[in-house]
Write a protein that holds these residues in place. Structure first.
Motif, PDB file in Angstrom:
ATOM      1  N   THR A   4       0.835  -1.191   0.000  1.00 53.08           N
ATOM      2  CA  THR A   4       0.000   0.000   0.000  1.00 53.08           C
ATOM      3  C   THR A   4       0.871   1.242   0.000  1.00 53.08           C
ATOM      4  OG1 THR A   4      -1.726  -1.150   1.219  1.00 53.08           O
ATOM      5  CG2 THR A   4      -1.820   1.238   1.224  1.00 53.08           C
ATOM      6  N   LEU A   5       0.667   2.071  -1.000  1.00 52.59           N
ATOM      7  CA  LEU A   5       1.335   3.361  -1.049  1.00 52.59           C
ATOM      8  C   LEU A   5       0.297   4.435  -0.787  1.00 52.59           C
ATOM      9  CD1 LEU A   5       3.612   3.068  -4.212  1.00 52.59           C
ATOM     10  CD2 LEU A   5       4.284   2.876  -1.817  1.00 52.59           C
ATOM     11  N   ARG A   6       0.677   5.397   0.009  1.00 53.19           N
ATOM     12  CA  ARG A   6      -0.215   6.532   0.269  1.00 53.19           C
ATOM     13  C   ARG A   6       0.431   7.772  -0.315  1.00 53.19           C
ATOM     14  NH1 ARG A   6      -3.022   6.885   5.917  1.00 53.19           N
ATOM     15  NH2 ARG A   6      -4.546   7.812   4.539  1.00 53.19           N
ATOM     16  N   THR A   7      -0.397   8.666  -0.763  1.00 51.36           N
ATOM     17  CA  THR A   7       0.083   9.935  -1.285  1.00 51.36           C
ATOM     18  C   THR A   7       0.083  10.938  -0.145  1.00 51.36           C
ATOM     19  OG1 THR A   7      -0.837   9.413  -3.443  1.00 51.36           O
ATOM     20  CG2 THR A   7      -0.294  11.711  -3.029  1.00 51.36           C
ATOM     21  N   TYR A   8       1.227  11.601   0.044  1.00 56.92           N
ATOM     22  CA  TYR A   8       1.391  12.562   1.127  1.00 56.92           C
ATOM     23  C   TYR A   8       1.761  13.932   0.581  1.00 56.92           C
ATOM     24  CZ  TYR A   8       1.528   8.699   4.429  1.00 56.92           C
ATOM     25  OH  TYR A   8       1.206   7.596   5.168  1.00 56.92           O
ATOM     26  N   ARG A   9       1.170  14.962   1.170  1.00 55.09           N
ATOM     27  CA  ARG A   9       1.622  16.334   0.946  1.00 55.09           C
ATOM     28  C   ARG A   9       2.605  16.615   2.080  1.00 55.09           C
ATOM     29  NH1 ARG A   9      -0.656  20.229  -1.875  1.00 55.09           N
ATOM     30  NH2 ARG A   9      -2.668  19.190  -1.780  1.00 55.09           N
ATOM     31  N   VAL A  10       3.826  16.953   1.717  1.00 53.82           N
ATOM     32  CA  VAL A  10       4.875  17.203   2.695  1.00 53.82           C
ATOM     33  C   VAL A  10       5.197  18.693   2.687  1.00 53.82           C
ATOM     34  CG1 VAL A  10       7.213  16.608   3.418  1.00 53.82           C
ATOM     35  CG2 VAL A  10       5.819  14.904   2.250  1.00 53.82           C
ATOM     36  N   SER A  11       5.206  19.294   3.859  1.00 54.41           N
ATOM     37  CA  SER A  11       5.552  20.708   4.005  1.00 54.41           C
ATOM     38  C   SER A  11       6.869  20.819   4.753  1.00 54.41           C
ATOM     39  CB  SER A  11       4.478  21.451   4.795  1.00 54.41           C
ATOM     40  OG  SER A  11       3.257  21.402   4.112  1.00 54.41           O
ATOM     41  N   LEU A  12       7.782  21.618   4.197  1.00 53.12           N
ATOM     42  CA  LEU A  12       9.080  21.857   4.822  1.00 53.12           C
ATOM     43  C   LEU A  12       9.232  23.344   5.092  1.00 53.12           C
ATOM     44  CD1 LEU A  12      10.175  19.752   2.051  1.00 53.12           C
ATOM     45  CD2 LEU A  12      11.299  19.211   4.188  1.00 53.12           C
ATOM     46  N   VAL A  13       9.802  23.664   6.241  1.00 50.91           N
ATOM     47  CA  VAL A  13       9.960  25.066   6.630  1.00 50.91           C
ATOM     48  C   VAL A  13      11.377  25.288   7.136  1.00 50.91           C
ATOM     49  CG1 VAL A  13       9.151  26.881   8.189  1.00 50.91           C
ATOM     50  CG2 VAL A  13       7.531  25.212   7.279  1.00 50.91           C
ATOM     51  N   ASN A  14      11.961  26.411   6.750  1.00 47.25           N
ATOM     52  CA  ASN A  14      13.232  26.864   7.291  1.00 47.25           C
ATOM     53  C   ASN A  14      13.241  28.383   7.224  1.00 47.25           C
ATOM     54  OD1 ASN A  14      15.841  26.627   8.373  1.00 47.25           O
ATOM     55  ND2 ASN A  14      16.711  26.990   6.350  1.00 47.25           N
ATOM     56  N   ASN A  15      13.210  29.023   8.369  1.00 49.39           N
ATOM     57  CA  ASN A  15      13.136  30.490   8.442  1.00 49.39           C
ATOM     58  C   ASN A  15      11.947  30.989   7.636  1.00 49.39           C
ATOM     59  OD1 ASN A  15      15.406  30.561  10.119  1.00 49.39           O
ATOM     60  ND2 ASN A  15      16.762  30.610   8.360  1.00 49.39           N
ATOM     61  N   LYS A  16      12.187  31.717   6.553  1.00 58.66           N
ATOM     62  CA  LYS A  16      11.085  32.267   5.766  1.00 58.66           C
ATOM     63  C   LYS A  16      10.738  31.415   4.548  1.00 58.66           C
ATOM     64  CE  LYS A  16      12.022  36.947   7.216  1.00 58.66           C
ATOM     65  NZ  LYS A  16      12.322  38.310   6.815  1.00 58.66           N
ATOM     66  N   GLU A  17      11.496  30.365   4.299  1.00 55.99           N
ATOM     67  CA  GLU A  17      11.221  29.501   3.153  1.00 55.99           C
ATOM     68  C   GLU A  17      10.189  28.434   3.537  1.00 55.99           C
ATOM     69  OE1 GLU A  17      14.556  28.449   0.390  1.00 55.99           O
ATOM     70  OE2 GLU A  17      15.679  28.924   2.218  1.00 55.99           O
ATOM     71  N   HIS A  18       9.255  28.199   2.620  1.00 56.58           N
ATOM     72  CA  HIS A  18       8.231  27.175   2.829  1.00 56.58           C
ATOM     73  C   HIS A  18       8.049  26.435   1.511  1.00 56.58           C
ATOM     74  CE1 HIS A  18       3.948  25.769   3.304  1.00 56.58           C
ATOM     75  NE2 HIS A  18       4.589  25.202   4.296  1.00 56.58           N
ATOM     76  N   ILE A  19       8.287  25.136   1.519  1.00 53.41           N
ATOM     77  CA  ILE A  19       8.173  24.312   0.311  1.00 53.41           C
ATOM     78  C   ILE A  19       7.184  23.202   0.585  1.00 53.41           C
ATOM     79  CG2 ILE A  19       9.399  22.682  -1.177  1.00 53.41           C
ATOM     80  CD1 ILE A  19      11.850  24.394  -0.888  1.00 53.41           C
ATOM     81  N   GLN A  20       6.336  22.921  -0.411  1.00 51.35           N
ATOM     82  CA  GLN A  20       5.430  21.779  -0.335  1.00 51.35           C
ATOM     83  C   GLN A  20       5.710  20.867  -1.520  1.00 51.35           C
ATOM     84  OE1 GLN A  20       1.368  23.090  -0.125  1.00 51.35           O
ATOM     85  NE2 GLN A  20       1.487  23.314   2.077  1.00 51.35           N
ATOM     86  N   LEU A  21       5.648  19.569  -1.274  1.00 55.37           N
ATOM     87  CA  LEU A  21       5.782  18.603  -2.348  1.00 55.37           C
ATOM     88  C   LEU A  21       4.821  17.461  -2.091  1.00 55.37           C
ATOM     89  CD1 LEU A  21       7.761  15.899  -1.436  1.00 55.37           C
ATOM     90  CD2 LEU A  21       9.290  17.825  -1.126  1.00 55.37           C
ATOM     91  N   ILE A  22       4.568  16.692  -3.122  1.00 57.69           N
ATOM     92  CA  ILE A  22       3.683  15.525  -3.014  1.00 57.69           C
ATOM     93  C   ILE A  22       4.503  14.298  -3.385  1.00 57.69           C
ATOM     94  CG2 ILE A  22       1.636  14.393  -3.951  1.00 57.69           C
ATOM     95  CD1 ILE A  22       0.424  17.179  -4.304  1.00 57.69           C
ATOM     96  N   THR A  23       4.413  13.264  -2.568  1.00 55.54           N
ATOM     97  CA  THR A  23       5.153  12.038  -2.803  1.00 55.54           C
ATOM     98  C   THR A  23       4.305  10.835  -2.406  1.00 55.54           C
ATOM     99  OG1 THR A  23       7.224  10.846  -2.322  1.00 55.54           O
ATOM    100  CG2 THR A  23       6.260  12.102  -0.526  1.00 55.54           C
ATOM    101  N   GLN A  24       4.616   9.693  -2.961  1.00 55.69           N
ATOM    102  CA  GLN A  24       3.946   8.448  -2.574  1.00 55.69           C
ATOM    103  C   GLN A  24       4.928   7.599  -1.779  1.00 55.69           C
ATOM    104  OE1 GLN A  24       2.496   6.737  -6.260  1.00 55.69           O
ATOM    105  NE2 GLN A  24       0.473   7.533  -5.815  1.00 55.69           N
ATOM    106  N   GLN A  25       4.542   7.284  -0.558  1.00 56.31           N
ATOM    107  CA  GLN A  25       5.379   6.484   0.337  1.00 56.31           C
ATOM    108  C   GLN A  25       4.479   5.557   1.142  1.00 56.31           C
ATOM    109  OE1 GLN A  25       8.753   6.691   0.320  1.00 56.31           O
ATOM    110  NE2 GLN A  25       8.736   8.358  -1.175  1.00 56.31           N
TER     111      GLN A  25
END
Length: 55
Positions: A4-25
Motif C-alpha cells: 500500500t502506497l499513500r500519497t502525502y503532501r509534505v511541508s518543509l519550513v526553514n526560516n522564511k522559506e516554505h516548500i510543499q511537495l507531493i510524494t507516494q510512500q
C-alpha cells in the motif's frame, strides 16, 4: 503481495522559506525522510495523507 502506497503532501519550513511537495510512500515517516533527503536544510517537516493506492 500488494504493498500500500499513500500519497502525502509534505511541508518543509526553514526560516522564511516554505516548500510543499507531493510524494507516494508507505508511511508519513517515510515521506518525511524522503523530503529531508532532498531538502536537508529544513528545520521542520510535516506530512498529510491525501489518498491510498495499491501497487
Amino acid at each position: 503481495m500488494a504493498r500500500t502506497l499513500r500519497t502525502y503532501r509534505v511541508s518543509l519550513v526553514n526560516n522564511k522559506e516554505h516548500i510543499q511537495l507531493i510524494t507516494q510512500q508507505r508511511s508519513g515517516a517515510d515521506a518525511a525522510t524522503y523530503a529531508l533527503r532532498i531538502y536537508p536544510w529544513a528545520s521542520a517537516v510535516s506530512t498529510k495523507p491525501l489518498n491510498t493506492h495499491r501497487a
